[in-house]
Design a protein around this motif. Structure first.
Motif, PDB file in Angstrom:
ATOM      1  N   GLY A  25      24.624 -58.503  -7.357  1.00 34.76           N
ATOM      2  CA  GLY A  25      25.114 -57.708  -8.482  1.00 34.76           C
ATOM      3  C   GLY A  25      26.615 -57.573  -8.533  1.00 34.76           C
ATOM      4  N   TYR A 103      25.889 -63.433 -18.973  1.00 36.48           N
ATOM      5  CA  TYR A 103      25.228 -62.133 -19.026  1.00 36.48           C
ATOM      6  C   TYR A 103      24.498 -61.866 -20.343  1.00 36.48           C
ATOM      7  N   LEU A 134      25.660 -49.013 -17.151  1.00 38.09           N
ATOM      8  CA  LEU A 134      24.469 -48.963 -17.998  1.00 38.09           C
ATOM      9  C   LEU A 134      24.285 -47.590 -18.635  1.00 38.09           C
ATOM     10  N   LYS A 145      15.537 -51.988 -13.931  1.00 39.88           N
ATOM     11  CA  LYS A 145      15.941 -53.351 -13.604  1.00 39.88           C
ATOM     12  C   LYS A 145      15.347 -54.395 -14.542  1.00 39.88           C
ATOM     13  N   CYS A 149      20.552 -56.804 -19.907  1.00 39.78           N
ATOM     14  CA  CYS A 149      21.906 -56.502 -19.462  1.00 39.78           C
ATOM     15  C   CYS A 149      22.708 -56.024 -20.674  1.00 39.78           C
ATOM     16  N   ALA A 152      28.556 -55.525 -18.418  1.00 40.95           N
ATOM     17  CA  ALA A 152      29.034 -56.192 -17.212  1.00 40.95           C
ATOM     18  C   ALA A 152      30.523 -55.890 -17.131  1.00 40.95           C
ATOM     19  N   HIS A 175      21.332 -52.985  -8.490  1.00 38.49           N
ATOM     20  CA  HIS A 175      20.842 -53.395  -9.811  1.00 38.49           C
ATOM     21  C   HIS A 175      19.374 -53.771  -9.770  1.00 38.49           C
ATOM     22  N   ASP A 207      27.596 -56.394 -12.222  1.00 39.89           N
ATOM     23  CA  ASP A 207      26.565 -56.152 -13.227  1.00 39.89           C
ATOM     24  C   ASP A 207      26.580 -54.673 -13.613  1.00 39.89           C
ATOM     25  N   LYS A 209      24.329 -52.726 -14.103  1.00 38.17           N
ATOM     26  CA  LYS A 209      23.255 -51.954 -13.477  1.00 38.17           C
ATOM     27  C   LYS A 209      23.597 -51.538 -12.048  1.00 38.17           C
TER      28      LYS A 209
END
Length: 290
Positions: A25, A103, A134, A145, A149, A152, A175, A207, A209
């Motif tokens: 991630g 992404y 997020l 998860k 996405c 980013a 993530h 990422d 997340k």
């Protein structure tokens, strides 16, 4: 638990970078910007930082936002206007656009910048509460998860990032956790994180997340300065109102893909329908950019 972030550089192939991002991630890309580029951007941003000063500019009484932004932290936007080098060389770098495609293209089609933000953490600033980017889009938290996405991020270091001066802190692999809901106690568990140690010119990629935060600046006289370059699907409203802050004459000098990522061209999500248009025609035609 991972104790050090993986590191890549310009000699690393894209697939290897994507494989690391898929698993951990986050990754540190060494030498993204040259020493000369770093020097020029610091010169470009010195005066706007002085003009803005530390602390949140939100005047509506939201103490949690002020704490999140940092009382000894200076944040400035409109970096496109402030720095010719940033808008022409950093935003047009192939890696930034490769990441956007990686992404978002398959799930969301077009993408653009959520913001351009310089973040300078000053001495004595406490660690930011842990969070996921997020969380800017609350409905997706419950998807966890398995959700798409929707953010980013990149953090380009303009000074060295150290454990002592507030390096961004990351929990690799977060993530992929089953539970994305964070309690107030979870947000203070910085002992579960690792610092993204970087030299000026390196860039952290992660990422949206992934759990992370700005670190505590324990020094008496060091300022940790970096540029956040967050990306998001083009069907979301950006944080930064580029159309009202960037002069069209500057926009006309930029490559077309940079024009689009800052909202001066129409975008086309995976549904095929166009967004950000003028009279059902492309915005760039109306603005005279083609």
């Amino acid at each position: 638990m991972t104790t050090e972030l993986k590191r890549v550089d310009k000699n690393t192939d894209l697939q290897t970078i994507f494989d690391i991002l898929r698993k951990d991630g986050a990754v540190v890309y060494e030498g993204f910007a040259s020493p000369e580029q770093v020097k020029q951007m610091n010169l470009d941003f010195d005066q706007p930082i002085i003009d803005t000063g530390p602390g949140s500019k939100r005047g509506d009484g939201y103490e949690s936002i002020k704490e999140f932004h940092g009382y000894q932290t200076t944040r400035i936007n409109n970096l496109v206007t402030h720095s010719k080098l940033f808008r022409e060389e950093i935003l047009d770098h192939d890696l930034i656009h490769d990441l956007g495609e990686y992404y978002f293209r398959e799930e969301s089609g077009d993408w653009w910048l959520l913001a351009t933000q310089l973040i300078q953490i000053g001495p004595g600033n406490t660690a930011q509460r842990l969070h996921r980017d997020l969380e800017n889009f609350p409905p997706f938290i419950k998807m966890g998860k398995s959700g798409p996405c929707v953010a980013a991020n990149c953090m380009l270091a303009l000074t060295d990032f150290t454990e002592e001066n507030g390096a961004t802190r990351i929990i690799p692999g977060s993530h992929e956790w089953d539970n994305f809901v964070m309690s107030p106690e979870d947000r203070q568990k910085h002992e579960d994180t690792i610092p993204a140690l970087m030299k000026a010119g390196d860039m952290l990629i992660w990422d949206g997340k992934v759990i992370h935060s700005g670190g505590e600046n324990k020094t008496k006289d060091e300022y940790r300065r970096g540029i956040a370059i967050p990306l998001t699907p083009a069907y979301f409203t950006p944080e930064e109102s580029y159309a009202f802050s960037i002069d069209l004459e500057i926009v006309k000098t930029l490559p077309s893909r940079v024009q689009k990522m800052i909202g001066f061209r129409s975008v086309f999500p995976s549904t095929g329908s166009g967004l950000w248009q003028h009279n059902y025609d492309k915005l760039e035609k109306f603005l005279g950019l083609d």
